[in-house]
Write an enzyme that holds these catalytic residues in place. Structure first.
Site, PDB file in Angstrom:
ATOM      1  N   ILE A  26      17.273  -9.050 -57.189  1.00 47.52           N
ATOM      2  CA  ILE A  26      16.033  -9.079 -56.716  1.00 47.52           C
ATOM      3  C   ILE A  26      15.211  -8.329 -55.205  1.00 47.52           C
ATOM      4  CG2 ILE A  26      13.132 -10.006 -56.619  1.00 47.52           C
ATOM      5  CD1 ILE A  26      14.930 -12.177 -58.885  1.00 47.52           C
ATOM      6  N   GLU A  74      17.189 -12.893 -41.858  1.00 48.41           N
ATOM      7  CA  GLU A  74      18.378 -13.412 -41.285  1.00 48.41           C
ATOM      8  C   GLU A  74      19.964 -11.835 -41.097  1.00 48.41           C
ATOM      9  OE1 GLU A  74      21.067 -15.078 -43.261  1.00 48.41           O
ATOM     10  OE2 GLU A  74      22.750 -16.676 -41.411  1.00 48.41           O
ATOM     11  N   GLY A 112      20.469 -10.724 -52.675  1.00 44.30           N
ATOM     12  CA  GLY A 112      20.322 -10.786 -54.470  1.00 44.30           C
ATOM     13  C   GLY A 112      19.918  -9.295 -54.690  1.00 44.30           C
ATOM     14  N   GLY A 150      16.743 -12.672 -48.711  1.00 44.74           N
ATOM     15  CA  GLY A 150      17.759 -13.466 -48.902  1.00 44.74           C
ATOM     16  C   GLY A 150      19.039 -12.569 -49.921  1.00 44.74           C
TER      17      GLY A 150
END
Ligand SMILES: CC(C)(COP(=O)(O)OP(=O)(O)OC[C@H]1O[C@@H](n2cnc3c(N)ncnc32)[C@H](O)[C@@H]1OP(=O)(O)O)[C@@H](O)C(=O)NCCC(=O)NCCS
Length: 635
Positions: free
Chosen positions: A227, A246, A225, A223
């Site tokens: 991290i 994705e 971000g 995702g």
């Protein structure tokens, strides 16, 4: 991106009748139009920058992932544009606009958007996308954002493309024939760039902890971000990683160049993605690079496609996780990031053979509030409690899969910030989620203690690895199981009586006493699943202020019968001695039955002068770490 300008002119000339001017584009944007704008770094900026200065009336702007949405909130006249974010909210400005009722948001899973766009409910009047120039056969690449563009081209009444020679020519299901678009406008301008996010040591620590969960041969899904941006730098020692995600961020380049991501063990031989976020360096890397296959949203977020990947590790961040494992990406009265493809991938990872769903978050917000909260009641739930396997913070890894509510609470308190643990514990008691007498490690003055993040590995003759680490409250059940597995004879050896029960009441007092200083317990665990290993050994020392030797720790040890005689007992004793020395304990003492040959042999072979005091059936022993045996000189 290295286009020969002569060729380019030649190819474009064939389609001259499709060329359009900015003014004509403005005229096509009639009042009431629903306008789709290409996502992320592929936004056709040459067109959108112009249109936002043109006082369009009442246009509905539709975006998936927008890095420039601020252009579409017209403070002076909100009637000009109404912005609608599909699934994702990804800028502070967009959050404000939605919270103030000036902008719309459509909650929907990424995988569901193509169906919505193609449904009769939805009309897209105009779509603006950005593509690479056509080749000699008239084929353009959809470039670094395929995502919804293919669906859009199918459904939009008019598709207008900014043809930009700086748009990378990407491989995969990325090509459209120029005849599929209605108009184009040619403009050579740098793409929007997405710069690395600012991070701090906490994010590095979380990335390091997350990396522990990624096994060789895993397929990665990220995702957006901090991290996930940092994670690749902690995966350099891994082997045979693959990508099915994705999107990808630029920090993946080194892992590809070093051959760590080689897609050799996965279902797909290339990195499978739908869009990228990065800078020119990444765009150059991806241009004409067959190692990357770009695919539309309907493929990349399809549950069945995701599930085909082996060991799919989905790593996402979140705003909060509650004590039973529910996850939100939003604040109680404010949308923060919405949904995107997270739910699709998290579910897909559960279906993938050896897959893992991982939520990686800092334990607190920047202002110090706990991001692990009692129960989420007012925020939309993005992921349900049964969908999350791991929650990772800078304090460690909580494995929730298959765990009871009580175990979930204890695991999550274990990775919460120590300053919030007491509060979480009392909230969990109020909700009857845990035992009312449950405690967590605290110092004498009542300060909640951080669980030490040390561990050791004992390799049993190359056959099996034993993970040795400090015991935490979550291990209570495991310890009970180890004790119940002892034969009556062993129970006598360990407890000097054939103890029949190891109930919560009898066991938790041992764990409750831990302070990782004067009272310390370490366990040996086997099994591959982090946070779900089986305990096979335990050793501990406890200092007793009231005893004759308050400076010495009372030693105890138990090894599961299947693991005895393999050197583990000696390893654990050496380890607990190391820990005791670090905690300034002066030596160890205890009692042992006279016929316990194994334990006596272990003690006698220590490098210290061990004093044995014989009693009727047992003997007590003690030794000090500064009282070493004299070294015998060889004759
Ligand atoms: C005692 C106990 C901890 C030993 O653990 P272990 O993992 O089997 O020990 P190791 O394999 O590390 O062996 C250590 C040494 O003891 C020796 N040993 C182990 N069991 C022995 C036995 N029954 N008789 C004689 N020597 C023995 C080993 O040969 C080895 O010697 P070496 O290193 O000189 O070659 C284990 O048997 C146990 O858990 N027993 C039940 C509980 C108990 O007795 N606890 C102690 C209460 S005080």
């Amino acid at each position: 991106m290295n286009h020969n300008m002569n060729d380019l002119d030649k190819h474009l000339k064939k389609y001259k009748d499709k060329e359009i001017t900015l003014e004509k584009i403005r005229d096509l944007c009639k009042p009431g139009s629903r306008i789709y704008i290409g996502s992320g770094c592929s936004e056709p900026v040459y067109i959108t920058e112009y249109l936002t200065t043109q006082n369009l009336t009442d246009c509905d702007i539709l975006h998936y992932f927008s890095l420039t949405s601020q252009r579409f909130f017209n403070e002076s006249d909100p009637a000009l544009f109404r912005h609608n974010s599909l699934s994702i909210v990804n800028s502070a400005k967009m959050r404000d606009a939605i919270a103030e009722g000036k902008s719309d948001y459509t909650p929907i899973m990424a995988s569901d958007i193509p169906k919505l766009l193609k449904s009769e409910r939805y009309t897209i009047n105009i779509a603006f996308i950005q593509i690479s120039p056509p080749d000699q056969n008239g084929y353009c690449s959809l470039g670094i954002n395929i995502d919804l563009n293919r669906s859009i081209i199918d459904v939009a009444e008019i598709t207008i493309a900014q043809i930009n020679p700086l748009m990378p020519r990407t491989m995969g299901d990325s090509f459209i024939h120029i005849n599929e678009i209605d108009y184009f406008i040619f403009n050579k301008m740098p793409l929007i760039e997405y710069n690395p996010p600012e991070t701090s040591e906490v994010f590095h620590e979380i990335a390091r902890n997350t990396a522990k969960l990624i096994e060789d041969g895993s397929t990665l899904n990220f995702g957006v971000g901090k991290i996930t941006y940092l994670l690749p730098q902690y995966l350099k020692e891994k082997q045979d990683l693959a990508i099915f995600s994705e999107f990808l961020m630029e920090s993946i380049i080194e892992l590809i160049e070093e051959g760590v991501v080689n897609c050799k063990k996965n279902t797909y031989p290339h990195c499978m993605i739908s869009f990228i976020l990065g800078t020119k360096r990444f765009y150059d890397f991806i241009d004409n690079n067959p190692f990357f296959e770009f695919h539309p949203t309907e493929f990349i977020t399809n549950l069945l496609e995701i599930a085909k990947n082996k060991k799919l590790c989905s790593v996402y961040s979140a705003l909060s996780v509650d004590l039973i494992g529910q996850v939100t990406n939003d604040l109680p009265k404010r949308l923060y990031s919405g949904i995107g493809a997270e739910a699709d991938f998290i579910q897909g990872s559960l279906l993938s053979e050896g897959g893992k769903s991982i939520i990686a978050i800092p334990s607190t917000t920047e202002s110090g509030k706990s991001r692990i909260v009692p129960i989420l009641m007012y925020s939309p739930i993005a992921l349900r409690a049964f969908e999350i396997q791991y929650v990772v913070t800078e304090y460690g890894i909580a494995n929730l899969h298959g765990k009871t509510l009580r175990e979930r609470v204890l695991s999550l308190i274990g990775v919460a910030h120590p300053k919030h643990r007491k509060w979480l514990l009392s909230q969990a008691k109020q909700a009857n989620l845990i035992y009312q007498d449950q405690k967590i490690p605290m110092s004498e003055d009542g300060t909640v203690l951080n669980y030490p993040q040390v561990s050791w590995t004992y390799d049993i003759r190359g056959e099996e690895k034993v993970n040795v680490r400090p015991i935490q409250p979550i291990d209570e059940r495991a310890i009970q199981e180890l004790y119940y597995s002892l034969t009556p004879d062993d129970r006598v050896l360990r407890f000097f009586t054939n103890r029949r029960y190891f109930s919560h009441k009898l066991t938790h007092y041992i764990i409750n006493s831990i302070d990782y200083n004067k009272q310390y317990i370490i366990g040996g665990f086997v099994g591959k699943e982090v946070g779900n290993q089986r305990i096979i050994a335990i050793t501990e020392y406890h200092c007793n202020k009231e005893s004759d030797f308050p400076e010495l720790g009372e030693l105890a040890i138990t090894i599961h019968k299947d693991y005895r005689g393999k050197g583990l007992g000696r390893f654990l004793i050496d380890t607990i001695i190391k820990v005791a020395k670090e905690n300034n304990i002066k030596g160890l003492r205890g009692d042992v039955l006279k016929y316990n040959k194994g334990m006596i042999h272990l003690l006698e072979s220590l490098p210290y002068n061990v004093t044995f005091i014989q009693e009727i059936e047992s003997c007590s022993f003690r030794f000090r770490f500064d009282d070493l045996k004299a070294v015998k000189n060889e004759p």
